[in-house]
Design a protein around this motif. Structure first.
Motif, PDB file in Angstrom:
ATOM      1  N   LEU A 132      -6.775  -2.394  -3.754  1.00  0.00           N
ATOM      2  CA  LEU A 132      -5.521  -1.785  -4.228  1.00  0.00           C
ATOM      3  C   LEU A 132      -5.141  -2.441  -5.559  1.00  0.00           C
ATOM      4  O   LEU A 132      -5.200  -3.667  -5.677  1.00  0.00           O
TER       5      LEU A 132
ATOM      6  N   HIS B  20       2.259   5.304  -7.864  1.00  0.00           N
ATOM      7  CA  HIS B  20       1.154   4.500  -8.411  1.00  0.00           C
ATOM      8  C   HIS B  20       1.362   4.161  -9.881  1.00  0.00           C
ATOM      9  O   HIS B  20       0.511   3.534 -10.502  1.00  0.00           O
TER      10      HIS B  20
ATOM     11  N   ASN C 212     -10.576   1.552  -8.039  1.00  0.00           N
ATOM     12  CA  ASN C 212      -9.564   0.990  -7.144  1.00  0.00           C
ATOM     13  C   ASN C 212      -9.147   2.054  -6.122  1.00  0.00           C
ATOM     14  O   ASN C 212      -9.572   3.207  -6.196  1.00  0.00           O
ATOM     15  N   PHE C 213      -8.302   1.655  -5.185  1.00  0.00           N
ATOM     16  CA  PHE C 213      -7.940   2.541  -4.066  1.00  0.00           C
ATOM     17  C   PHE C 213      -7.248   3.815  -4.547  1.00  0.00           C
ATOM     18  O   PHE C 213      -7.486   4.913  -4.043  1.00  0.00           O
TER      19      PHE C 213
ATOM     20  N   THR D 222       0.848  -1.201   0.000  1.00  0.00           N
ATOM     21  CA  THR D 222       0.000   0.000   0.000  1.00  0.00           C
ATOM     22  C   THR D 222       0.882   1.248   0.000  1.00  0.00           C
ATOM     23  O   THR D 222       0.675   2.179  -0.791  1.00  0.00           O
TER      24      THR D 222
ATOM     25  N   ARG E 233      -9.724  -2.487   0.259  1.00  0.00           N
ATOM     26  CA  ARG E 233      -9.296  -1.263  -0.443  1.00  0.00           C
ATOM     27  C   ARG E 233      -9.213  -1.440  -1.953  1.00  0.00           C
ATOM     28  O   ARG E 233      -9.049  -0.474  -2.676  1.00  0.00           O
TER      29      ARG E 233
END
Ligand SMILES: Cc1ncc(C[n+]2csc(CCOP(=O)(O)OP(=O)(O)O)c2C)c(N)n1
Ligand code: SF4
Ligand SMILES: [Mg+2]
Length: 352
Positions: A132, A103, A317-318, A96, A130
């Motif tokens: 992710l 990202h 998505n997160f 995370t 989350r």
């Protein structure tokens, strides 16, 4: 001097390369130190094949893991990628953080059933929740292989250790959990099912959310005997694929015939297409509730359902949810991350 004409020199065979012009060998990592025949080694091979065929740029990949034989696996694939071998069960927090800092990276985590479903459960559930954008592989052998074969939390009721000890606690099904909590690509496979696992890995690379792949991966040293439900023999008899998987990456010709009635066609985020051709049962991987009950029913009958069990390409998505700036946060200059004195003065004024 001889005047005889020489035969033309044979042309050397052209080496097979992917769309980046790279050979398969460049996607390998170090030599495995795991036991010969360990299911984890077969999974490593499928990961190498999938990243090669998808033409992924290794410099943009981060490999993550926890602790266990399974968590050693990232050392054996994508030798030119970034890597982080975390503390036991704590890979989700590291993943995370890494993806929030950058990202633009593609992340793949490899964990074990112990690393995930015992010590790591608290982190695992929040990662699923989350959504992710990363691949999370569980190399599931039903035991703690690295610490000499104690039952893990995914061991089935009635499964027997070599010593004769029988597991009496109910197993945690990580696929059902992941679907319930919010993961958007959930698959189960078997390390011995080369074709299916290969297609699942490629589809997971194309997915823009959390891809959880639970792979039954026999531990030949501690859990591959008669009486074990995570052995090669047991899986040969009990694996029940729910569909035949066809994956067509966006850079290949998509115009291939298919039978719409019996095939679910899913368009992935990058334009790739996933085609799931029904086998015996009527299974719709886009129906969240049905997916969970079908897995549960199969578990009750001792069947191991495999395939893409759930897919949702619509959910944010997160990273999207946080509405981050386009540039990796880790590259932002100080003036864009630290509020100036006037901002702090205004905050202090508000609190006065
Ligand atoms: C905090 C902490 N607790 C316990 C251990 C001991 N330990 C190392 S690996 C492991 C379990 C590994 O099992 P699994 O994740 O299923 O991986 P496998 O070896 O079966 O692939 C345990 C309990 C540890 N390294 N760190
Ligand atoms: S002990 Fe089991 S899980 Fe670990 S490397 Fe050997 S076969 Fe694989
Ligand atoms: Mg294990």
């Amino acid at each position: 001097m001889s005047t005889t004409a020489q035969p033309p020199a044979p042309t050397p065979p052209t080496k097979k390369t992917n769309r980046l012009g790279l050979e398969l060998i460049t996607y390998r990592g170090g030599k495995t130190t795991l036991c010969a025949g360990c299911g984890h080694n077969a999974i490593t091979e499928r990961i190498i094949d999938a990243y090669y065929e998808m033409g992924v740029n290794q410099y943009k990949v981060i490999k993550l893991s926890g602790i266990g034989c399974s968590s050693k696996a990232p050392a054996y694939f994508l030798g030119q990628s970034h890597g982080f071998n975390a503390v036991h069960g704590r890979m989700p927090a590291i993943a995370t953080g890494a993806l929030l800092a950058n990202h633009t990276l593609h992340a793949i985590g490899v964990s074990g059933d112990g690393d995930t479903a015992s010590i790591g459960m608290g982190q695992f559930v929040h990662l699923m929740r989350r959504n992710l954008p990363m691949i999370y592989v569980i190399e599931n052998n039903g035991v703690y292989g690295l610490t000499k074969g104690q039952f893990s939390a995914t061991a089935d009721v009635g499964s027997k250790l070599k010593t004769g000890v029988v597991n009496e606690l109910p197993p945690i099904d990580c696929c059902i959990l992941a679907i319930q909590l919010g993961a958007t690509f959930v698959a189960r496979s078997f390390s011995g099912d080369k074709q299916q696992l290969h297609a699942i890995m490629k589809a997971a690379i194309a997915h823009n959310g959390l891809s959880l792949i639970d792979i039954i991966s026999p531990c030949v040293t501690f859990n591959d005997h008669t009486g074990s439900t995570k052995s090669y023999m047991y899986m040969k008899d009990h694996e029940e694929p729910v569909h035949e998987i066809g994956f067509i990456p966006y850079f290949e010709n998509i115009d291939v015939e298919y039978e719409p009635g019996s095939t679910t066609q899913v368009k992935m985020h990058d334009g790739s297409v996933l085609r799931l051709k029904k086998l015996e049962r009527d299974f719709d991987p886009t129906d969240r509730m049905r997916a969970m009950t079908t897995i549960e029913e199969a578990n009750g009958k001792g069947e191991v359902l495999t395939g893409v069990l759930y897919i949702n390409t619509e959910k944010q998505n997160f990273i999207e949810m946080l509405n981050l700036v386009d540039e990796p946060l880790g590259t932002l200059p100080l003036e864009r991350t630290r509020p100036g004195p006037e901002v702090l003065d205004a905050v202090m004024e508000e609190l006065r």
